[in-house]
Design a protein around this motif. Sequence first.
Motif, short mmCIF file in Angstrom:
data_model
loop_
_atom_site.label_atom_id
_atom_site.label_comp_id
_atom_site.label_asym_id
_atom_site.label_seq_id
_atom_site.Cartn_x
_atom_site.Cartn_y
_atom_site.Cartn_z
N UNK A 62 -27.28 10.50 42.91
CA UNK A 62 -26.29 10.72 41.84
C UNK A 62 -26.45 12.12 41.25
N UNK A 63 -27.73 12.54 41.08
CA UNK A 63 -27.96 13.86 40.53
C UNK A 63 -27.46 14.95 41.48
N UNK B 3 -20.94 18.43 42.53
CA UNK B 3 -19.64 18.39 41.88
C UNK B 3 -19.51 19.52 40.88
N UNK B 4 -20.61 19.78 40.14
CA UNK B 4 -20.58 20.88 39.18
C UNK B 4 -20.43 22.22 39.90
N UNK C 158 -19.09 22.66 42.87
CA UNK C 158 -17.72 22.72 43.39
C UNK C 158 -16.74 23.08 42.29
N UNK C 159 -16.99 22.49 41.10
CA UNK C 159 -16.09 22.79 39.99
C UNK C 159 -16.18 24.26 39.60
N UNK C 160 -17.42 24.80 39.56
CA UNK C 160 -17.58 26.22 39.23
C UNK C 160 -16.93 27.09 40.31
N UNK C 161 -17.15 26.71 41.60
CA UNK C 161 -16.54 27.47 42.69
C UNK C 161 -15.02 27.39 42.63
N UNK C 162 -14.51 26.20 42.29
CA UNK C 162 -13.05 26.03 42.18
C UNK C 162 -12.52 26.89 41.05
N UNK C 163 -13.29 26.91 39.94
CA UNK C 163 -12.86 27.72 38.80
C UNK C 163 -12.86 29.20 39.18
N UNK C 164 -13.93 29.63 39.89
CA UNK C 164 -13.97 31.03 40.33
C UNK C 164 -12.84 31.33 41.31
N UNK C 165 -12.53 30.36 42.22
CA UNK C 165 -11.45 30.54 43.17
C UNK C 165 -10.11 30.65 42.45
#
Length: 274
Positions: free
Chosen positions: A53-54, A60-61, A63-70
């Motif tokens: 889970x961790x 997920x975090x 990916x979220x940061x990478x998505x935000x940067x993208x």
Amino acid sequence: MSEVEQALAAQKEEFQMKMESLQQRREELERKEEQLKESLLKFNKFLKENDLKRSRAVKKACDAREMARQKDRDMERLGEEIAVLEAKKERLQRKVEKNAIFWKYLEKVSKKSEKLQEIREMIGRFDTLISTREQLLRKASDNQEKLESQRLELHHFTEDKSTQVLYYNNELAVLQGCLDQACSNAVKWESKWNHIQNTAAKKTLLLGQIKMASLNLLQLVNKQAGEQEAEIPIEDTDGQLDRIQMFILDQTDILRDLKRMDANPTSNTQSNNQ
């Protein structure tokens, strides 16, 4: 004896009770051990699930940061594209304003033209002519490339054939030299052959004359000797010459005796009187 047996029985019973107690404690320990193993397995499973889970949360975090940067990069790229499009729009707007005079000119031409009544038809006709021109230019370029390729092939072919012609000329010169040498040798050998033929003819004639003279001498010898002709074949020249040689030797001996007799006539008379 009964006391001893009772004491042994009591000890045996006590030992039996202790063994049962030990067995119960062992079973209880085994149950506790199994429970502890199950607890450990559950705890390990909990830890693994917690780690999973961790890890998922961390991924997920990330990916979220990478998505935000993208998204930030996309927004920046879109902003740049919008700026480019705005600049292009301004250039096109200026171009449209600059070319408005041509549009008005096309309107005037379309009004005066009988075939092309609308500006779109004129633009379509112009685009068709441009496309046809581009096709003709491409075709001319292709033909020019083919022409250059064929010219290059012709150049290579000419060089190759020139090399072959030079090689064959050299071969022809060598063969001509061999032919001249062969002709010279042929003339020389023909001269030698003629000389051989002439020599052979002369020798054949001389041989015939010798055979004829030998035969004539043989006939004279036979007549002179008063003998019949010996049975010597006409072609046996050696035999004929041997017969002639014998006759000459006999005649030489006779002539020698006669000369000796003429030189000593007295001795010959005495020998005759005796």
